[in-house]
Design a protein around this motif. Structure first.
Motif, short mmCIF file in Angstrom:
data_model
loop_
_atom_site.label_atom_id
_atom_site.label_comp_id
_atom_site.label_asym_id
_atom_site.label_seq_id
_atom_site.Cartn_x
_atom_site.Cartn_y
_atom_site.Cartn_z
N ARG A 126 0.86 -1.18 0.00
CA ARG A 126 0.00 0.00 0.00
C ARG A 126 0.90 1.23 0.00
O ARG A 126 2.07 1.18 0.39
CB ARG A 126 -0.90 0.00 1.24
N ARG A 127 0.36 2.34 -0.43
CA ARG A 127 1.18 3.55 -0.53
C ARG A 127 1.80 3.95 0.81
O ARG A 127 2.93 4.44 0.85
CB ARG A 127 0.37 4.69 -1.12
N GLU A 128 1.10 3.71 1.91
CA GLU A 128 1.65 4.10 3.21
C GLU A 128 2.86 3.24 3.63
O GLU A 128 3.57 3.60 4.56
CB GLU A 128 0.56 4.07 4.30
N ASP A 129 3.10 2.13 2.94
CA ASP A 129 4.23 1.25 3.27
C ASP A 129 5.44 1.45 2.35
O ASP A 129 6.45 0.79 2.50
CB ASP A 129 3.80 -0.22 3.21
N ARG A 130 5.34 2.36 1.40
CA ARG A 130 6.40 2.49 0.39
C ARG A 130 7.75 2.86 0.99
O ARG A 130 8.77 2.28 0.62
CB ARG A 130 5.99 3.47 -0.69
N MET A 131 7.78 3.80 1.90
CA MET A 131 9.08 4.23 2.44
C MET A 131 9.65 3.19 3.41
O MET A 131 10.87 3.05 3.51
CB MET A 131 8.95 5.60 3.10
N ALA A 132 8.80 2.44 4.08
CA ALA A 132 9.30 1.36 4.95
C ALA A 132 10.05 0.33 4.11
O ALA A 132 11.06 -0.21 4.55
CB ALA A 132 8.14 0.71 5.70
N TRP A 133 9.56 0.08 2.89
CA TRP A 133 10.26 -0.87 2.00
C TRP A 133 11.58 -0.26 1.52
O TRP A 133 12.63 -0.89 1.62
CB TRP A 133 9.38 -1.25 0.81
N LEU A 134 11.54 0.95 1.01
CA LEU A 134 12.76 1.56 0.48
C LEU A 134 13.82 1.78 1.57
O LEU A 134 15.00 1.60 1.33
CB LEU A 134 12.46 2.90 -0.19
N ASP A 135 13.39 2.20 2.75
CA ASP A 135 14.33 2.55 3.81
C ASP A 135 14.66 1.42 4.78
O ASP A 135 15.39 1.62 5.74
CB ASP A 135 13.78 3.75 4.60
N ARG A 136 14.06 0.25 4.55
CA ARG A 136 14.33 -0.93 5.38
C ARG A 136 14.03 -0.67 6.86
O ARG A 136 14.80 -1.06 7.73
CB ARG A 136 15.78 -1.40 5.19
N THR A 137 12.92 -0.01 7.14
CA THR A 137 12.56 0.26 8.52
C THR A 137 11.69 -0.84 9.13
O THR A 137 11.35 -0.76 10.30
CB THR A 137 11.83 1.62 8.65
N CYS A 138 11.32 -1.84 8.32
CA CYS A 138 10.56 -3.00 8.78
C CYS A 138 11.25 -4.26 8.25
O CYS A 138 11.89 -4.23 7.22
CB CYS A 138 9.14 -3.00 8.24
N ARG A 139 11.05 -5.35 8.96
CA ARG A 139 11.54 -6.63 8.45
C ARG A 139 10.73 -7.01 7.21
O ARG A 139 9.56 -6.65 7.08
CB ARG A 139 11.38 -7.73 9.51
N GLU A 140 11.36 -7.77 6.34
CA GLU A 140 10.70 -8.18 5.10
C GLU A 140 9.37 -8.88 5.36
O GLU A 140 8.38 -8.61 4.70
CB GLU A 140 11.61 -9.11 4.29
#
Length: 167
Positions: A126-140
């Motif tokens: 979802r759009r709200e998760d885009r930066m978490a993916w790019l910036d690795r702020t969450c586990r895969e």
């Protein structure tokens, strides 16, 4: 940039805009779909199974408004039920002497809406998760998982509908 329909049976090498980190900046670049195969004379690969893997670098996002799967000889389109657009989680690889910079999309088990048509699907963020993916702020495994039931609406894809989407 307008997210567009992504056809999962598109040709290898089809170019799309992807979003990635470049140092401290976020950039949009156009890359071909398909990473260099490890074995000579093998086919390039366009998707990578996400389960059990980590992706510490070269992450990217592929904007889309719909994705398609072929099932039992028919094409089905899947879009978010709320009409929003989304991103596929992907990885990209830099250019090598024998292959251009390119990308692949990660796949996961299909969610309940897609499962009647296919057992796998591309990893939708979802759009709200885009930066978490790019910036690795969450586990895969927190991001690369099937979305809840009733997230997607499915439709039989046909040529007249495609004409309506053209600009």
């Amino acid at each position: 940039m307008i997210p567009s329909v992504f056809d999962s049976v598109a040709s290898i090498g089809q170019r799309r805009v992807v979003i990635r980190r470049n140092g401290g900046d976020v950039e949009m670049v156009e890359l071909p779909w398909g990473l260099q195969p490890e074995q000579p004379n093998s086919r390039p690969f366009t998707v990578i199974r996400a389960e059990g893997r980590t992706f510490p670098d070269h992450r990217c996002l592929v904007p889309a408004s719909e994705f398609r799967h072929r099932s039992r000889g028919k094409h089905y389109g899947f879009s978010l039920a709320d009409g929003d657009w989304f991103y596929f989680a992907g990885i990209w690889r830099p250019e090598t002497p024998h292959w251009p910079a390119s990308y692949a999309i990660l796949t996961i088990a299909a969610n309940a809406d897609v499962a009647p048509f296919h057992d796998r699907q591309m990893a939708v963020l979802r759009r709200e998760d885009r930066m978490a993916w790019l910036d690795r702020t969450c586990r895969e495994d927190e991001l690369l998982r099937p979305l809840p039931p009733r997230t997607f609406k499915a439709r039989l894809w046909d040529e007249p509908r495609q004409a309506e989407l053209a600009f």
